[in-house]
Design a protein around this motif. Structure first.
Motif, PDB file in Angstrom:
ATOM      1  N   ALA A 110       0.825  -1.220   0.000  1.00  0.00           N
ATOM      2  CA  ALA A 110       0.000   0.000   0.000  1.00  0.00           C
ATOM      3  C   ALA A 110       0.852   1.260   0.000  1.00  0.00           C
ATOM      4  N   ARG A 111       2.110   1.139   0.417  1.00  0.00           N
ATOM      5  CA  ARG A 111       2.972   2.324   0.495  1.00  0.00           C
ATOM      6  C   ARG A 111       3.589   2.690  -0.853  1.00  0.00           C
ATOM      7  N   VAL A 112       3.597   1.744  -1.788  1.00  0.00           N
ATOM      8  CA  VAL A 112       4.193   2.035  -3.095  1.00  0.00           C
ATOM      9  C   VAL A 112       3.163   2.802  -3.907  1.00  0.00           C
ATOM     10  N   THR A 113       3.515   4.034  -4.262  1.00  0.00           N
ATOM     11  CA  THR A 113       2.498   4.895  -4.857  1.00  0.00           C
ATOM     12  C   THR A 113       2.278   4.631  -6.351  1.00  0.00           C
ATOM     13  N   ASP A 114       3.313   4.258  -7.074  1.00  0.00           N
ATOM     14  CA  ASP A 114       3.134   4.026  -8.513  1.00  0.00           C
ATOM     15  C   ASP A 114       2.873   2.537  -8.746  1.00  0.00           C
ATOM     16  N   PRO A 115       1.685   2.195  -9.239  1.00  0.00           N
ATOM     17  CA  PRO A 115       1.351   0.771  -9.412  1.00  0.00           C
ATOM     18  C   PRO A 115       2.312   0.044 -10.358  1.00  0.00           C
ATOM     19  N   ARG A 116       2.910   0.795 -11.275  1.00  0.00           N
ATOM     20  CA  ARG A 116       3.839   0.124 -12.205  1.00  0.00           C
ATOM     21  C   ARG A 116       5.055  -0.410 -11.459  1.00  0.00           C
ATOM     22  N   HIS A 117       5.504   0.342 -10.459  1.00  0.00           N
ATOM     23  CA  HIS A 117       6.670  -0.082  -9.690  1.00  0.00           C
ATOM     24  C   HIS A 117       6.364  -1.386  -8.958  1.00  0.00           C
ATOM     25  N   LEU A 118       5.167  -1.422  -8.389  1.00  0.00           N
ATOM     26  CA  LEU A 118       4.755  -2.611  -7.643  1.00  0.00           C
ATOM     27  C   LEU A 118       4.607  -3.807  -8.596  1.00  0.00           C
ATOM     28  N   GLU A 119       4.029  -3.530  -9.748  1.00  0.00           N
ATOM     29  CA  GLU A 119       3.844  -4.599 -10.736  1.00  0.00           C
ATOM     30  C   GLU A 119       5.205  -5.168 -11.142  1.00  0.00           C
ATOM     31  N   ALA A 120       6.171  -4.257 -11.351  1.00  0.00           N
ATOM     32  CA  ALA A 120       7.507  -4.705 -11.748  1.00  0.00           C
ATOM     33  C   ALA A 120       8.112  -5.599 -10.667  1.00  0.00           C
ATOM     34  N   VAL A 121       7.929  -5.212  -9.399  1.00  0.00           N
ATOM     35  CA  VAL A 121       8.471  -6.017  -8.287  1.00  0.00           C
ATOM     36  C   VAL A 121       7.825  -7.402  -8.284  1.00  0.00           C
ATOM     37  N   ILE A 122       6.513  -7.411  -8.422  1.00  0.00           N
ATOM     38  CA  ILE A 122       5.795  -8.698  -8.381  1.00  0.00           C
ATOM     39  C   ILE A 122       6.224  -9.599  -9.533  1.00  0.00           C
ATOM     40  N   LEU A 123       6.270  -9.028 -10.731  1.00  0.00           N
ATOM     41  CA  LEU A 123       6.605  -9.852 -11.891  1.00  0.00           C
ATOM     42  C   LEU A 123       8.051 -10.353 -11.802  1.00  0.00           C
ATOM     43  N   ARG A 124       8.921  -9.499 -11.303  1.00  0.00           N
ATOM     44  CA  ARG A 124      10.328  -9.877 -11.228  1.00  0.00           C
ATOM     45  C   ARG A 124      10.579 -10.896 -10.120  1.00  0.00           C
ATOM     46  N   TYR A 125      10.094 -10.599  -8.917  1.00  0.00           N
ATOM     47  CA  TYR A 125      10.480 -11.408  -7.766  1.00  0.00           C
ATOM     48  C   TYR A 125       9.523 -12.548  -7.448  1.00  0.00           C
ATOM     49  N   ARG A 126       8.263 -12.359  -7.707  1.00  0.00           N
ATOM     50  CA  ARG A 126       7.330 -13.451  -7.403  1.00  0.00           C
ATOM     51  C   ARG A 126       7.197 -14.412  -8.567  1.00  0.00           C
ATOM     52  N   GLU A 127       7.164 -13.840  -9.788  1.00  0.00           N
ATOM     53  CA  GLU A 127       6.899 -14.689 -10.951  1.00  0.00           C
ATOM     54  C   GLU A 127       8.137 -14.986 -11.780  1.00  0.00           C
ATOM     55  N   GLY A 128       9.243 -14.343 -11.440  1.00  0.00           N
ATOM     56  CA  GLY A 128      10.510 -14.669 -12.090  1.00  0.00           C
ATOM     57  C   GLY A 128      10.663 -14.194 -13.522  1.00  0.00           C
ATOM     58  N   TRP A 129      10.030 -13.073 -13.858  1.00  0.00           N
ATOM     59  CA  TRP A 129      10.188 -12.565 -15.224  1.00  0.00           C
ATOM     60  C   TRP A 129      11.616 -12.045 -15.404  1.00  0.00           C
ATOM     61  N   PRO A 130      12.251 -12.333 -16.547  1.00  0.00           N
ATOM     62  CA  PRO A 130      13.571 -11.753 -16.807  1.00  0.00           C
ATOM     63  C   PRO A 130      13.427 -10.290 -17.234  1.00  0.00           C
ATOM     64  N   PHE A 131      14.493  -9.516 -17.052  1.00  0.00           N
ATOM     65  CA  PHE A 131      14.447  -8.133 -17.548  1.00  0.00           C
ATOM     66  C   PHE A 131      14.336  -8.141 -19.063  1.00  0.00           C
ATOM     67  N   GLU A 132      15.198  -8.938 -19.675  1.00  0.00           N
ATOM     68  CA  GLU A 132      15.203  -9.010 -21.140  1.00  0.00           C
ATOM     69  C   GLU A 132      15.344 -10.465 -21.551  1.00  0.00           C
ATOM     70  N   SER A 133      14.956 -10.726 -22.800  1.00  0.00           N
ATOM     71  CA  SER A 133      15.158 -12.078 -23.305  1.00  0.00           C
ATOM     72  C   SER A 133      15.605 -11.987 -24.757  1.00  0.00           C
ATOM     73  N   GLY A 134      16.553 -12.848 -25.107  1.00  0.00           N
ATOM     74  CA  GLY A 134      17.029 -12.871 -26.496  1.00  0.00           C
ATOM     75  C   GLY A 134      15.968 -13.434 -27.422  1.00  0.00           C
ATOM     76  N   ASP A 135      15.084 -14.245 -26.868  1.00  0.00           N
ATOM     77  CA  ASP A 135      14.023 -14.850 -27.672  1.00  0.00           C
ATOM     78  C   ASP A 135      12.846 -13.874 -27.763  1.00  0.00           C
ATOM     79  N   PRO A 136      12.516 -13.418 -28.967  1.00  0.00           N
ATOM     80  CA  PRO A 136      11.430 -12.434 -29.088  1.00  0.00           C
ATOM     81  C   PRO A 136      10.075 -12.976 -28.634  1.00  0.00           C
ATOM     82  N   ASN A 137       9.976 -14.288 -28.520  1.00  0.00           N
ATOM     83  CA  ASN A 137       8.689 -14.849 -28.092  1.00  0.00           C
ATOM     84  C   ASN A 137       8.585 -15.038 -26.585  1.00  0.00           C
TER      85      ASN A 137
END
Lengths: 268, 190
Positions: free
Chosen positions: A207-234
């Motif tokens: 609730a303290r994170v004011t920009d939802p995009r920042h929170l989304e990035a944290v969740i996708l990165r740390y909870r779901e393991g999304w890479p920052f970038e991928s060589g595979d376009p798919n």
């Protein structure tokens, strides 16, 4: 149940069916209270169940039941439907508000209202396509996000025509900035401290994170393991998803983690 | 397999197979449906965030939900009133000229007509019918015959709004007075 394009009937996820099966035998007066803890798909089913029940009482009243009694039953059903719509309405508002974060508060409210009314039309109108209504009982949240995306597209086009689109302040252009060490979002993945922070405290601190995009990035990165970038376009990655540079997203994550740390620190 | 199958069907399959929005699952589904990569990406991102965040609602959420509840209940009542079978009294009923004008006025105001605005509109059409007392009596008759229904919308001031029922819409197609020209789109009703 409605059918898919290939003729197969739609089926609800087993977890939703289980909640419905568990709720249906309970007294209907308990449904509004139970709804708070049920999945939205199950709540949509229960609302439709009561709506159809009222329709039956009105159109095919059993002999010996007075008009006054029928009206009372329908009014009670309406009251229960109202409570459950309230539950769904809050959830829809929360989802759509996040989707429409780039708009000013007044427009955001307009978007939420339009999506909510559209969903209610689908849920409650007797002449609604059964396919769409069925989908509310199968995948409620994706359906809401899809509707929100359609409405947002419309408002985007409208604002662009008027030349009034004012995107939220974005610090995207970071080319001239002094590069800061982004210690919390290292390239080779999160450290154990960050993972623990996310898994244990995300709900408390979010609730303290004011920009939802920042929170989304944290969740996708740390909870779901999304890479920052991928060589595979798919292969989906954060850079492609947010359409921002890696450095930008790293900074978002770093800031969000800092805010979350501070929030948890406050509680200690 | 690409976009031949509607995305809704893909989502349904997906929800039956996956219990969590992991990146590995996302990659798997992108490989299965490469034509829907973007949609899947958004779907998994929304799912992950929805699942991660607590059910905390803002005051705005509460306010919007209250408004939606009011909208939903209004929708139910309106639908119910519109589908209510016309009372026998309305069958074969030939409306007086005043009742026809009032019915048209209610129709034109599209559910937003109060006795006062209906009277004003009726008076615009046929001057002599712009009398609140006779319009109220006419509304009462039309309601008894199941041609209009009253709706008490939730608002700061308690007001009664009138709308035309299915039976009323049928009656509109038989209006035979000069005021008929006021009915926009009457042809659609015939």
């Amino acid at each position: 149940m409605a059918t898919r394009e290939d003729g197969e009937p739609y089926t609800r996820p087993p977890t939703v069916d289980a909640e419905i099966d568990e709720t249906l035998p309970t007294p209907q007066q308990e449904w509004p209270y139970r709804a708070i803890h049920l999945k939205s798909e199950a709540v949509a089913y229960l609302i439709d169940h009561l709506r159809r029940s009222s329709e039956d009482w009105q159109n095919r009243p059993p002999q010996g039941v007075s008009e006054h009694q029928i009206e009372k039953i329908i009014m009670t059903n309406d009251e229960r439907i109202g409570h459950m719509v309230m539950t769904l309405g809050k959830r829809i508002s929360r989802m759509v508000r996040r989707d429409a974060r780039d708009f000013d508060p007044a427009t955001r409210n307009d978007i939420v209202r339009e999506v909510e009314e559209g969903i209610m039309d689908l849920l409650l109108m007797t002449d609604t396509s059964t396919r769409h209504r069925a989908f509310l009982e199968i995948a409620f949240a994706p359906f809401v996000h899809q509707r929100a995306s359609d409405v947002i597209e419309k408002y985007d086009a409208l604002q662009q025509r008027r030349g009034t689109l004012q995107p939220v302040a974005d610090e995207e252009d970071d080319s001239d900035e002094i590069e800061r060490p982004v210690e919390l979002a290292a390239d080779d993945g999160p450290g154990p401290e960050e993972i623990a922070l996310i898994n244990d405290q995300i709900q408390k601190a979010s609730a303290r994170v004011t920009d939802p995009r920042h929170l989304e990035a944290v969740i996708l990165r740390y909870r779901e393991g999304w890479p920052f970038e991928s060589g595979d376009p798919n292969v989906p990655s954060l850079v492609r998803h947010f359409k921002k540079s890696r450095k930008q997203i790293q900074r978002w994550i770093s800031e969000a983690l800092g805010v979350m740390r501070a929030a948890i620190g406050d509680k200690k | 397999m690409s976009r031949n199958q509607p995305f809704e069907d893909v989502v349904q399959e997906l929800l039956l197979e996956e219990s969590k929005p992991s990146h590995a699952a996302l990659v798997r589904w992108c490989q299965r449906y490469p034509g829907y990569r973007e949609e899947l990406e958004k779907f998994f991102a929304d799912w992950a965030v929805d699942a991660a965040l607590p059910e905390q609602f803002s005051e705005d959420d509460d306010r919007m939900a209250a408004r939606t509840t009011s909208y939903a209940l209004h929708l139910l009542r309106r639908q119910r009133a519109a589908s209510k079978p016309a009372p026998a009294a309305a069958e074969g009923k030939r409306l007086s000229e005043l009742d026809q004008v009032v019915l048209i006025a209610v129709h034109l105001l599209g559910g937003e007509g109060t006795p006062v605005t209906i009277t004003l509109r009726a008076g615009e059409m046929v001057e002599k019918y712009g009398q609140l007392g006779s319009v109220l009596m006419s509304l009462d008759r039309l309601q008894k015959w199941g041609m209009v229904y009253a709706d008490h919308k939730d608002s700061d001031k308690p007001k009664t709004y009138y709308n035309v029922t299915l039976a009323g819409q049928r009656a509109l197609t038989e209006v035979d007075i000069p005021a008929r020209k006021w009915i926009e789109g009457l042809e659609d009703l015939t």
